[in-house]
Motif scaffolding. Structure first.
Motif: not given
Length: 223
Positions: A6, A93, A96, A98, A103, A107, A113-114, A119, A121, A183
């Motif tokens: 990531w 969450e 990563k 934000h 983001e 994506q 990706a969320a 996060n 979906h 999750n």
């Protein structure tokens, strides 16, 4: 995807964006003026013990889930779930970046990706919003609107709770099962509720929930 990949992908996006802007230009850089004794003194820096809450314009730069404690308590209350659980999931969450633009860049590389600080979906958000006060909002808004992400996550947990079997087996608490459902999905959650053992990824998520549990309780305490 592992956290390492990531960060590599995000780093590539950031470098590409920097290159597109042409990078820094040393030839045109102007050195700052030299300070003089007549300069107006700067105000004293905030005391180390003072907690500074990010303003709406910089929340993603200094992101801390605890900054959204008010929204967490409000949304959790409306959805009938524990604020501590919702906050612990936000901490889970928060691994990563934000930043909204990052983001969206990610994506474009990975369409499934969320989005947002929780996060979520696209499919989960679209299913959760039906019949809810935010039914007219779109998944694409989540990166820019953390309050919407919190509200959607709260109601998603509410819906997962409604799908738990009336009788469960095993050692998992209701909150642990809901976190696992968040999750891994409701199907896996029901399997865990009837005695199935979580895999490595699900167990890691549960371990982080335990690590964040006390911190989450402190974050959502009533002022």
């Amino acid at each position: 995807m592992s956290k390492g990949w990531w960060w590599i992908a995000v780093g590539a996006v950031v470098v590409a964006a920097w290159a597109a802007r042409g990078g820094d230009s040393p030839e045109t850089a102007v050195p700052p003026p030299r300070a003089t004794a007549s300069d107006t003194p700067r105000p004293p820096a905030p005391k180390p013990s003072a907690k500074i809450t990010p303003s709406p314009s910089d929340w993603s730069t200094n992101y801390d889930p605890a900054s959204f404690a008010v929204q967490v308590r409000r949304s959790a209350g409306r959805a009938g779930i524990k604020p501590q659980l919702l906050m612990a999931i936000l901490y889970n969450e928060s691994y990563k970046p934000h930043d909204p633009e990052l983001e969206r860049s990610w994506q474009r590389i990975k369409p499934d990706a969320a989005f947002g600080i929780a996060n979520m979906h696209r499919a989960a958000f679209n299913e959760t919003k039906r019949g809810r006060p935010f039914a007219g909002r779109s998944w694409e808004e989540l990166p820019d609107h953390p309050e919407l992400a919190v509200e959607a996550a709260a109601w998603h947990l509410h819906d997962l709770a409604a799908r738990l079997p009336s009788r469960t087996r095993g050692t998992f608490s209701k909150d642990e099962l809901l976190a696992l459902g968040y999750n891994t999905g409701s199907g896996n959650m029901r399997a865990f509720a009837t005695g199935a053992k979580p895999g490595a990824q699900a167990q890691s998520y549960l371990d982080r929930l335990h690590q964040n549990w006390a911190k989450a309780a402190n974050a959502v305490r009533v002022p």
